[in-house]
Design a protein around this motif. Structure first.
Motif, PDB file in Angstrom:
ATOM      1  N   SER A 125      56.472  36.110  18.096  1.00  0.00           N
ATOM      2  CA  SER A 125      56.673  34.760  18.718  1.00  0.00           C
ATOM      3  C   SER A 125      55.237  34.198  19.235  1.00  0.00           C
ATOM      4  N   ASP A 126      54.363  35.204  19.724  1.00  0.00           N
ATOM      5  CA  ASP A 126      53.080  34.857  20.032  1.00  0.00           C
ATOM      6  C   ASP A 126      52.082  34.274  19.122  1.00  0.00           C
ATOM      7  N   GLU A 127      51.259  33.353  19.371  1.00  0.00           N
ATOM      8  CA  GLU A 127      50.093  32.850  18.344  1.00  0.00           C
ATOM      9  C   GLU A 127      48.898  32.535  19.042  1.00  0.00           C
ATOM     10  N   PHE A 128      47.870  33.138  18.361  1.00  0.00           N
ATOM     11  CA  PHE A 128      46.350  33.100  18.741  1.00  0.00           C
ATOM     12  C   PHE A 128      45.501  32.413  17.861  1.00  0.00           C
ATOM     13  N   ALA A 129      45.098  31.124  17.981  1.00  0.00           N
ATOM     14  CA  ALA A 129      44.438  30.441  16.925  1.00  0.00           C
ATOM     15  C   ALA A 129      43.249  29.806  17.454  1.00  0.00           C
ATOM     16  N   ILE A 130      42.378  29.453  16.537  1.00  0.00           N
ATOM     17  CA  ILE A 130      41.223  28.668  16.612  1.00  0.00           C
ATOM     18  C   ILE A 130      41.018  27.511  15.637  1.00  0.00           C
ATOM     19  N   THR A 131      40.951  26.280  15.892  1.00  0.00           N
ATOM     20  CA  THR A 131      40.869  25.330  15.122  1.00  0.00           C
ATOM     21  C   THR A 131      39.387  24.658  15.043  1.00  0.00           C
ATOM     22  N   ASN A 132      39.320  23.545  14.305  1.00  0.00           N
ATOM     23  CA  ASN A 132      37.978  23.295  14.260  1.00  0.00           C
ATOM     24  C   ASN A 132      37.789  22.204  15.696  1.00  0.00           C
ATOM     25  N   LYS A 133      38.740  21.996  16.513  1.00  0.00           N
ATOM     26  CA  LYS A 133      38.703  21.208  17.727  1.00  0.00           C
ATOM     27  C   LYS A 133      39.016  22.087  19.025  1.00  0.00           C
ATOM     28  N   ARG A 134      39.729  23.016  18.717  1.00  0.00           N
ATOM     29  CA  ARG A 134      40.235  23.685  20.127  1.00  0.00           C
ATOM     30  C   ARG A 134      40.693  25.268  19.911  1.00  0.00           C
ATOM     31  N   VAL A 135      40.819  25.758  20.973  1.00  0.00           N
ATOM     32  CA  VAL A 135      41.603  27.154  20.889  1.00  0.00           C
ATOM     33  C   VAL A 135      43.007  26.885  21.218  1.00  0.00           C
ATOM     34  N   ILE A 136      44.175  27.391  20.510  1.00  0.00           N
ATOM     35  CA  ILE A 136      45.492  27.245  20.842  1.00  0.00           C
ATOM     36  C   ILE A 136      46.099  28.592  20.930  1.00  0.00           C
ATOM     37  N   ILE A 137      46.735  28.872  21.969  1.00  0.00           N
ATOM     38  CA  ILE A 137      47.373  30.343  22.470  1.00  0.00           C
ATOM     39  C   ILE A 137      48.774  30.071  23.006  1.00  0.00           C
ATOM     40  N   LYS A 138      49.799  30.453  22.391  1.00  0.00           N
ATOM     41  CA  LYS A 138      51.295  30.307  22.735  1.00  0.00           C
ATOM     42  C   LYS A 138      51.789  31.961  22.936  1.00  0.00           C
ATOM     43  N   THR A 139      52.361  32.021  24.037  1.00  0.00           N
ATOM     44  CA  THR A 139      53.019  33.382  24.312  1.00  0.00           C
ATOM     45  C   THR A 139      54.212  32.966  24.737  1.00  0.00           C
ATOM     46  N   GLY A 140      55.260  33.845  24.569  1.00  0.00           N
ATOM     47  CA  GLY A 140      56.620  33.762  25.030  1.00  0.00           C
ATOM     48  C   GLY A 140      57.604  33.416  24.007  1.00  0.00           C
ATOM     49  N   LEU A 141      58.825  33.747  24.046  1.00  0.00           N
ATOM     50  CA  LEU A 141      59.824  33.385  23.191  1.00  0.00           C
ATOM     51  C   LEU A 141      60.805  32.225  23.717  1.00  0.00           C
ATOM     52  N   ILE A 142      61.334  32.764  24.921  1.00  0.00           N
ATOM     53  CA  ILE A 142      62.317  32.028  25.646  1.00  0.00           C
ATOM     54  C   ILE A 142      61.426  30.932  26.835  1.00  0.00           C
ATOM     55  N   LEU A 198      48.114  27.751  25.962  1.00  0.00           N
ATOM     56  CA  LEU A 198      46.727  27.373  26.582  1.00  0.00           C
ATOM     57  C   LEU A 198      46.087  26.625  25.391  1.00  0.00           C
ATOM     58  N   GLU A 199      45.758  25.390  25.549  1.00  0.00           N
ATOM     59  CA  GLU A 199      45.130  24.783  24.371  1.00  0.00           C
ATOM     60  C   GLU A 199      43.714  24.038  25.200  1.00  0.00           C
ATOM     61  N   LEU A 200      42.818  24.668  24.758  1.00  0.00           N
ATOM     62  CA  LEU A 200      41.467  24.061  25.376  1.00  0.00           C
ATOM     63  C   LEU A 200      40.232  23.523  24.088  1.00  0.00           C
ATOM     64  N   ASN A 201      39.961  22.408  24.435  1.00  0.00           N
ATOM     65  CA  ASN A 201      39.093  21.977  23.596  1.00  0.00           C
ATOM     66  C   ASN A 201      37.773  22.693  23.453  1.00  0.00           C
ATOM     67  N   LEU A 202      37.213  22.951  22.258  1.00  0.00           N
ATOM     68  CA  LEU A 202      36.121  23.916  22.020  1.00  0.00           C
ATOM     69  C   LEU A 202      34.795  23.467  23.108  1.00  0.00           C
TER      70      LEU A 202
END
Length: 122
Positions: A45-62, A67-71
């Motif tokens: 359920s948890d995701e940790f990713a870096i895109t070409n524009k921002r860092v996206i982190i999602k935790t938790g199921l329910i 956390l979405e921050l522009n680089l």
């Protein structure tokens, strides 16, 4: 893994790096007491990713925490690793944003690779 990151990409945004928890989370007392369900749920359920524009982190199921921050709005990505973390390649990632945002995520697989990819893109 979930689809949160893919579903929330903006136009022209591409995933540059994606990671997850390290297998070490199966060796915790929480994992043993929950018959290994807790780490399985966290991994899927948890995701940790870096895109070409921002860092996206999602935790938790329910209950979801994102956390979405522009680089350009990230001051630094700090890594903390124990001796075992260095040997087995896991550690904590601390993301510090320009507005005082400070988020820490523990037991992440390949944290130095995560920071390296962030530095390449920023």
């Amino acid at each position: 893994m979930g689809n949160y990151v893919k579903n929330n990409l903006i136009q022209g945004e591409q995933i540059a790096y994606k990671t997850s928890y390290h297998w070490i989370i199966f060796l915790t007392s929480k994992a043993i007491f929950t018959l290994f369900l807790s780490p399985l749920i966290a991994i899927y359920s948890d995701e940790f990713a870096i895109t070409n524009k921002r860092v996206i982190i999602k935790t938790g199921l329910i209950s979801r925490h994102t956390l979405e921050l522009n680089l350009t709005k990230i001051e630094s990505v700090n890594i903390n690793q124990s001796i075992w973390g260095r040997i087995l390649d896991y550690g904590s990632i601390q993301i510090i944003g320009t507005g005082g945002t400070k988020e820490t995520f523990i037991n992440i697989s390949r944290p130095i690779e995560f920071r390296k990819k962030f530095q390449e893109l920023s």
